[in-house]
Design a protein around this motif. Structure first.
Motif, PDB file in Angstrom:
ATOM      1  N   ARG A   1       1.209   4.061  -3.054  1.00 30.72           N
ATOM      2  CA  ARG A   1       0.939   5.480  -2.802  1.00 30.72           C
ATOM      3  C   ARG A   1       2.134   6.330  -3.204  1.00 30.72           C
ATOM      4  O   ARG A   1       1.972   7.389  -3.837  1.00 30.72           O
ATOM      5  CB  ARG A   1       0.601   5.695  -1.325  1.00 30.72           C
ATOM      6  N   GLU A   2       3.322   5.905  -2.860  1.00 29.49           N
ATOM      7  CA  GLU A   2       4.518   6.671  -3.212  1.00 29.49           C
ATOM      8  C   GLU A   2       4.731   6.735  -4.720  1.00 29.49           C
ATOM      9  O   GLU A   2       5.213   7.743  -5.250  1.00 29.49           O
ATOM     10  CB  GLU A   2       5.741   6.047  -2.529  1.00 29.49           C
TER      11      GLU A   2
ATOM     12  N   GLY B   1       2.349   6.683  -6.895  1.00 25.14           N
ATOM     13  CA  GLY B   1       1.239   7.395  -7.516  1.00 25.14           C
ATOM     14  C   GLY B   1       0.403   6.542  -8.456  1.00 25.14           C
ATOM     15  O   GLY B   1      -0.260   7.080  -9.350  1.00 25.14           O
TER      16      GLY B   1
ATOM     17  N   LYS C   1      -2.731   3.940  -9.243  1.00 25.69           N
ATOM     18  CA  LYS C   1      -4.041   3.605  -8.707  1.00 25.69           C
ATOM     19  C   LYS C   1      -4.057   2.122  -8.331  1.00 25.69           C
ATOM     20  O   LYS C   1      -3.380   1.313  -8.968  1.00 25.69           O
ATOM     21  CB  LYS C   1      -5.119   3.932  -9.717  1.00 25.69           C
TER      22      LYS C   1
ATOM     23  N   ALA D   1       0.832  -1.210   0.000  1.00 25.07           N
ATOM     24  CA  ALA D   1       0.000   0.000   0.000  1.00 25.07           C
ATOM     25  C   ALA D   1       0.862   1.254   0.000  1.00 25.07           C
ATOM     26  O   ALA D   1       0.573   2.232  -0.709  1.00 25.07           O
ATOM     27  CB  ALA D   1      -0.932  -0.014   1.207  1.00 25.07           C
ATOM     28  N   ARG D   2       1.927   1.228   0.781  1.00 21.36           N
ATOM     29  CA  ARG D   2       2.821   2.393   0.844  1.00 21.36           C
ATOM     30  C   ARG D   2       3.553   2.606  -0.476  1.00 21.36           C
ATOM     31  O   ARG D   2       3.659   3.732  -0.978  1.00 21.36           O
ATOM     32  CB  ARG D   2       3.824   2.205   1.978  1.00 21.36           C
TER      33      ARG D   2
ATOM     34  N   ASP E   1      -8.901   0.090  -1.727  1.00 18.35           N
ATOM     35  CA  ASP E   1      -7.509   0.114  -2.187  1.00 18.35           C
ATOM     36  C   ASP E   1      -6.656  -0.879  -1.407  1.00 18.35           C
ATOM     37  O   ASP E   1      -7.160  -1.686  -0.622  1.00 18.35           O
ATOM     38  CB  ASP E   1      -6.943   1.535  -2.082  1.00 18.35           C
TER      39      ASP E   1
END
Length: 384
Positions: free
Chosen positions: A130-131, A133, A135, A126-127, A353
């Motif tokens: 997110r880092e 960018g 989806k 998940a990290r 997500d």
């Protein structure tokens, strides 16, 4: 009007779930209906390539269903700019490494759950997403079942009054493989291969409870291995090292008490393989995969305990069916369509997500911990 062709790397779809639900009933069904329509009139058309480790299985699957492209070279597929989505339906112990590779290649991520073997790995995915960018989404298929959609309709309408309790019964008899072939793969019963009903089903129970009734705040779980030996696909007997049944109680943030039995060693005497009974001050409901029935307080019978006479009530006949009132699509397909829209249009949200997926992994770990330590375990909030 524009057609957005979206290349999808589909890894691990030679298995039963990947083939039937994700390939045939989702991606190919979307292609056959002419794609996914956006509000502005544009169309999204998925373009899959099948990826895996066994060429003969991929080739046979592709030929059978008219899929043009397949490959055993995941790295080459990830390097191809024609594919913007990576989908993973492999066994759990292979998933995290492949997703990391896909994130590093800049692909959007959609995957089955559990997302990884451990909470630490799930949070890392998940990290990283997110880092980077990209989806990302996790399959939460049971939220789209007709029976649970009807149940959600009842909850949102306030039908139950104050909800008191929820009872979930899931499972069926999985044959041992000796005199009848087992209807689940043998790895499901080997802990070293990522098997176990707690790892498998608690990810489902987490998102079902969180989304329908309230966040899970604590859990008590007892697991067991009822069937100690089974026979695998090659006809060889093996020791079952993973749990095949789990008996759990969850306490939700709003005080609702949930009892959830999950078992691959139970014979079914109920309306469906999964039933969820909700009892509230104003009424009750029992939902299965497709149907849902209700009993309001004004229709509730008034039994009196008397074992000396035959039971005068036919309890199962005293419920009313909740009507469909809409056309229900395949739940996997519906969620695929939502994710495809999310990838194409930044204004269309997708709430399930990789962090939501990590909550499922967390629930499984806490269930296993509760079993090992024979105690209630609180569920801490997750943060990246």
């Amino acid at each position: 009007m524009t057609t957005h062709t979206i290349g999808i790397i589909m890894n691990g779809v030679t298995g039963r779930m990947g083939t039937n639900q994700h390939l045939i009933r989702s991606i190919l069904a979307i292609r056959n209906q002419g794609g996914v329509q956006l509000a502005n009139g544009d169309t999204i058309m998925p373009d899959p390539i099948l990826v895996g480790r066994q060429a003969h299985k991929l080739q046979a699957l592709a030929q059978k269903h008219g899929v043009e492209k397949w490959s055993t070279d995941l790295s080459a597929c990830l390097a191809d700019s024609n594919y913007s989505i990576y989908f993973d339906a492999q066994t759990t112990n292979r998933r995290a490494a492949s997703i990391k590779q896909a994130i590093a290649a800049g692909k959007h991520i959609y995957c089955e759950k559990p997302t990884a073997d451990s909470l630490e790995q799930s949070l890392e995915l998940a990290r990283l997403a997110r880092e980077a960018g990209v989806k990302n989404g996790v399959v939460q298929d049971k939220l789209f079942l007709p029976g649970l959609l009807k149940l959600k309709r009842l909850v949102d309408s306030g039908y139950f009054g104050r909800i008191l309790s929820v009872r979930m019964e899931f499972g069926y008899w999985v044959f041992e493989g000796d005199w009848q072939a087992g209807q689940r793969p043998s790895w499901n019963y080997r802990k070293e291969d990522g098997g176990g009903i707690i790892v498998d089903m608690f990810a489902h129970w987490r998102y079902v409870l969180d989304n329908l009734f309230g966040e899970v705040k604590s859990v008590s779980c007892l697991g067991t291995t009822h069937i100690p030996q089974r026979v695998d696909e090659r006809g060889e007997r093996y020791a079952c090292t993973a749990d095949d049944a789990a008996y759990a109680t969850f306490l939700l943030e709003n005080g609702i008490i949930v009892q959830a039995n999950s078992s691959w060693a139970v014979r079914v005497d109920r309306d469906d393989l999964l039933t969820i009974q909700v009892d509230g001050t104003e009424g009750s409901a029992v939902a299965g995969l497709r149907d849902c029935k209700v009993q309001h307080r004004v229709n509730t019978p008034k039994p009196v305990w008397n074992p000396d006479i035959p039971n005068p009530f036919r309890f199962t006949q005293q419920w009313q069916e909740v009507p469909d009132n809409q056309v229900f699509e395949n739940g996997f397909k519906e969620q695929w369509e939502l994710f495809l829209k999310h990838v194409v249009d930044d204004e269309i949200p997708f709430q399930w997500d990789l962090l939501e997926g990590a909550k499922g992994t967390q629930m499984a770990e806490l269930g296993l911990q509760s079993w090992a330590e024979r105690r209630w375990i609180d569920v801490p909030a997750l943060q990246l």
